[in-house]
Design a protein around this motif. Structure first.
Motif, mmCIF file in Angstrom:
data_model
loop_
_atom_site.group_PDB
_atom_site.id
_atom_site.type_symbol
_atom_site.label_atom_id
_atom_site.label_comp_id
_atom_site.label_asym_id
_atom_site.label_seq_id
_atom_site.Cartn_x
_atom_site.Cartn_y
_atom_site.Cartn_z
ATOM 1 N N GLN A 90 3.824 -3.630 2.456
ATOM 2 C CA GLN A 90 4.592 -2.746 1.581
ATOM 3 C C GLN A 90 5.353 -3.507 0.502
ATOM 4 O O GLN A 90 5.454 -3.060 -0.628
ATOM 5 C CB GLN A 90 5.568 -1.904 2.417
ATOM 6 N N SER A 91 5.871 -4.694 0.830
ATOM 7 C CA SER A 91 6.664 -5.455 -0.143
ATOM 8 C C SER A 91 5.796 -6.315 -1.064
ATOM 9 O O SER A 91 6.319 -6.978 -1.947
ATOM 10 C CB SER A 91 7.683 -6.328 0.588
ATOM 11 N N GLY A 92 4.488 -6.321 -0.859
ATOM 12 C CA GLY A 92 3.594 -7.075 -1.737
ATOM 13 C C GLY A 92 3.189 -8.432 -1.204
ATOM 14 O O GLY A 92 2.392 -9.132 -1.826
ATOM 15 N N ASP A 93 3.724 -8.833 -0.055
ATOM 16 C CA ASP A 93 3.351 -10.125 0.525
ATOM 17 C C ASP A 93 1.920 -10.076 1.042
ATOM 18 O O ASP A 93 1.492 -9.081 1.636
ATOM 19 C CB ASP A 93 4.290 -10.485 1.683
ATOM 20 N N VAL A 94 1.165 -11.162 0.819
ATOM 21 C CA VAL A 94 -0.219 -11.234 1.292
ATOM 22 C C VAL A 94 -0.201 -11.405 2.804
ATOM 23 O O VAL A 94 0.455 -12.299 3.335
ATOM 24 C CB VAL A 94 -0.978 -12.403 0.627
ATOM 25 N N LEU A 103 -7.544 -9.556 -1.066
ATOM 26 C CA LEU A 103 -6.241 -9.801 -0.441
ATOM 27 C C LEU A 103 -5.631 -8.489 0.023
ATOM 28 O O LEU A 103 -5.635 -7.502 -0.713
ATOM 29 C CB LEU A 103 -5.292 -10.467 -1.443
ATOM 30 N N PHE A 104 -5.103 -8.486 1.244
ATOM 31 C CA PHE A 104 -4.363 -7.339 1.758
ATOM 32 C C PHE A 104 -2.881 -7.667 1.660
ATOM 33 O O PHE A 104 -2.463 -8.759 2.017
ATOM 34 C CB PHE A 104 -4.709 -7.058 3.214
ATOM 35 N N ALA A 144 -0.951 -3.059 6.437
ATOM 36 C CA ALA A 144 -1.494 -3.201 5.080
ATOM 37 C C ALA A 144 -1.184 -1.962 4.254
ATOM 38 O O ALA A 144 -1.227 -0.842 4.751
ATOM 39 C CB ALA A 144 -2.993 -3.439 5.134
ATOM 40 N N LYS A 145 -0.869 -2.181 2.996
ATOM 41 C CA LYS A 145 -0.518 -1.076 2.101
ATOM 42 C C LYS A 145 -1.245 -1.170 0.763
ATOM 43 O O LYS A 145 -1.523 -0.153 0.149
ATOM 44 C CB LYS A 145 1.000 -1.085 1.887
ATOM 45 N N HIS A 146 -1.546 -2.386 0.300
ATOM 46 C CA HIS A 146 -2.168 -2.592 -1.007
ATOM 47 C C HIS A 146 -3.336 -3.577 -0.868
ATOM 48 O O HIS A 146 -3.344 -4.399 0.044
ATOM 49 C CB HIS A 146 -1.164 -3.155 -2.011
ATOM 50 N N VAL A 147 -4.291 -3.501 -1.807
ATOM 51 C CA VAL A 147 -5.454 -4.396 -1.805
ATOM 52 C C VAL A 147 -5.642 -4.955 -3.215
ATOM 53 O O VAL A 147 -5.595 -4.205 -4.192
ATOM 54 C CB VAL A 147 -6.740 -3.650 -1.387
ATOM 55 N N THR A 148 -5.869 -6.274 -3.296
ATOM 56 C CA THR A 148 -6.198 -6.911 -4.564
ATOM 57 C C THR A 148 -7.562 -7.562 -4.447
ATOM 58 O O THR A 148 -7.851 -8.251 -3.469
ATOM 59 C CB THR A 148 -5.158 -7.998 -4.943
ATOM 60 N N VAL A 149 -8.404 -7.330 -5.461
ATOM 61 C CA VAL A 149 -9.715 -7.971 -5.552
ATOM 62 C C VAL A 149 -9.639 -8.925 -6.740
ATOM 63 O O VAL A 149 -9.245 -8.515 -7.836
ATOM 64 C CB VAL A 149 -10.834 -6.928 -5.741
ATOM 65 N N GLU A 155 -5.174 -2.154 -5.976
ATOM 66 C CA GLU A 155 -5.059 -0.746 -5.602
ATOM 67 C C GLU A 155 -3.787 -0.605 -4.772
ATOM 68 O O GLU A 155 -3.619 -1.310 -3.772
ATOM 69 C CB GLU A 155 -6.269 -0.306 -4.776
ATOM 70 N N LEU A 156 -2.906 0.288 -5.182
ATOM 71 C CA LEU A 156 -1.637 0.499 -4.485
ATOM 72 C C LEU A 156 -1.740 1.685 -3.536
ATOM 73 O O LEU A 156 -2.479 2.637 -3.792
ATOM 74 C CB LEU A 156 -0.518 0.731 -5.493
ATOM 75 N N ASP A 157 -0.994 1.626 -2.451
ATOM 76 C CA ASP A 157 -0.929 2.704 -1.466
ATOM 77 C C ASP A 157 -2.324 3.105 -0.980
ATOM 78 O O ASP A 157 -2.698 4.269 -0.991
ATOM 79 C CB ASP A 157 -0.191 3.920 -2.027
ATOM 80 N N VAL A 158 -3.083 2.110 -0.559
ATOM 81 C CA VAL A 158 -4.464 2.314 -0.105
ATOM 82 C C VAL A 158 -4.475 2.661 1.376
ATOM 83 O O VAL A 158 -3.644 2.175 2.144
ATOM 84 C CB VAL A 158 -5.289 1.023 -0.346
ATOM 85 N N GLU A 159 -5.408 3.485 1.760
ATOM 86 C CA GLU A 159 -5.649 3.778 3.167
ATOM 87 C C GLU A 159 -7.012 3.218 3.535
ATOM 88 O O GLU A 159 -7.839 2.950 2.671
ATOM 89 C CB GLU A 159 -5.609 5.286 3.403
ATOM 90 N N ALA A 160 -7.247 3.043 4.817
ATOM 91 C CA ALA A 160 -8.538 2.547 5.285
ATOM 92 C C ALA A 160 -9.643 3.461 4.769
ATOM 93 O O ALA A 160 -9.455 4.655 4.593
ATOM 94 C CB ALA A 160 -8.558 2.496 6.806
ATOM 95 N N GLY A 161 -10.815 2.863 4.517
ATOM 96 C CA GLY A 161 -11.952 3.631 4.022
ATOM 97 C C GLY A 161 -12.798 2.775 3.107
ATOM 98 O O GLY A 161 -12.690 1.543 3.092
ATOM 99 N N ASP A 162 -13.635 3.417 2.312
ATOM 100 C CA ASP A 162 -14.546 2.717 1.406
ATOM 101 C C ASP A 162 -13.986 2.751 -0.008
ATOM 102 O O ASP A 162 -13.781 3.829 -0.569
ATOM 103 C CB ASP A 162 -15.920 3.386 1.451
ATOM 104 N N LEU A 163 -13.749 1.572 -0.587
ATOM 105 C CA LEU A 163 -13.262 1.497 -1.968
ATOM 106 C C LEU A 163 -14.396 1.570 -2.977
ATOM 107 O O LEU A 163 -14.157 1.597 -4.176
ATOM 108 C CB LEU A 163 -12.467 0.215 -2.189
ATOM 109 N N GLY A 164 -15.655 1.539 -2.503
ATOM 110 C CA GLY A 164 -16.793 1.638 -3.415
ATOM 111 C C GLY A 164 -17.106 0.316 -4.083
ATOM 112 O O GLY A 164 -16.832 -0.750 -3.556
ATOM 113 N N GLU A 165 -17.694 0.400 -5.284
ATOM 114 C CA GLU A 165 -18.087 -0.800 -6.032
ATOM 115 C C GLU A 165 -16.958 -1.271 -6.937
ATOM 116 O O GLU A 165 -16.320 -0.462 -7.607
ATOM 117 C CB GLU A 165 -19.314 -0.513 -6.892
#
Length: 143
Positions: A65-69, A61-62, A89-94, A112-122
Motif C-alpha cells: 500500500q505504501s509503495g514499497d517493493v 514488481l509488486f 500486494a496493492k500495486h504492480v510495476t512492469v 497499475e495502482l490498486d490492482v487485484e489478482a487476475g490477468d493484466l493482459g498484454e
C-alpha cells in the motif's frame, strides 16, 4: 456533568465492542480449501513493421500500500508471468526498455495502482530497432 459524560462514553465503548463479536453458524470455507489467487500477464514487443512477438526478462514488481517493493519477478522466454498474488500486494510495476529506430532506448515503466489478482493482459513495448520480417527496403529516388 462529568458523571453523565463518563457514563455516555462507557456506554458507547461498550456498544462498539459488542458489535465486533458475533459468528455465523453457516461456515462454507471449511468445506473447500482456499485457492491461492494469482496474477498473470504477458509482455510483447512490436518491431519496426508492427509485428508482435513475446519479450522475455521484463521486470515485474509488486508493491504494498505504501509503495514499497515486496516481490520482484521477470517474465519467462514466452514473455509470460503467472505468480501467486501476495496478500499485502496493492500495486504492480512492469519495467523494460523501449528501443527506437535510431538505436536509442528509454526505460518504460507501467504502474497499475490498486490492482487485484487476475490477468493484466498484454503489456506492450517498442522494438523499432528490430526490422526482422519486415520485408522493407529503402529506395532513394532522384528527382
Amino acid at each position: 456533568m462529568n458523571f453523565v459524560k463518563g457514563t455516555c462514553s462507557l456506554a458507547i465503548v461498550g456498544l462498539l465492542a459488542a458489535c465486533g463479536g458475533g459468528s455465523d453458524s453457516s461456515d462454507s470455507s471449511s468445506s473447500a480449501p482456499l485457492q491461492e489467487q494469482q496474477l498473470s500477464l504477458q509482455t510483447v514487443k512490436h518491431n519496426y513493421c508492427g509485428e508482435k512477438s513475446p519479450i522475455a526478462n521484463i521486470k515485474v514488481l509488486f508493491h504494498d500500500q505504501s509503495g514499497d517493493v515486496i516481490n520482484e519477478y521477470a517474465t519467462d522466454q514466452q514473455g509470460q508471468l503467472q505468480v501467486d498474488w501476495p496478500s499485502n500486494a496493492k500495486h504492480v510495476t512492469v519495467a523494460g526498455d523501449d528501443y527506437y529506430a535510431d538505436g536509442s532506448k528509454n526505460l518504460y515503466l507501467i504502474t497499475e495502482l490498486d490492482v487485484e489478482a487476475g490477468d493484466l493482459g498484454e503489456i506492450h513495448f517498442r522494438a523499432d530497432n528490430d526490422q526482422a520480417g519486415c520485408n522493407c527496403r529503402k529506395v532513394d529516388i532522384d528527382l
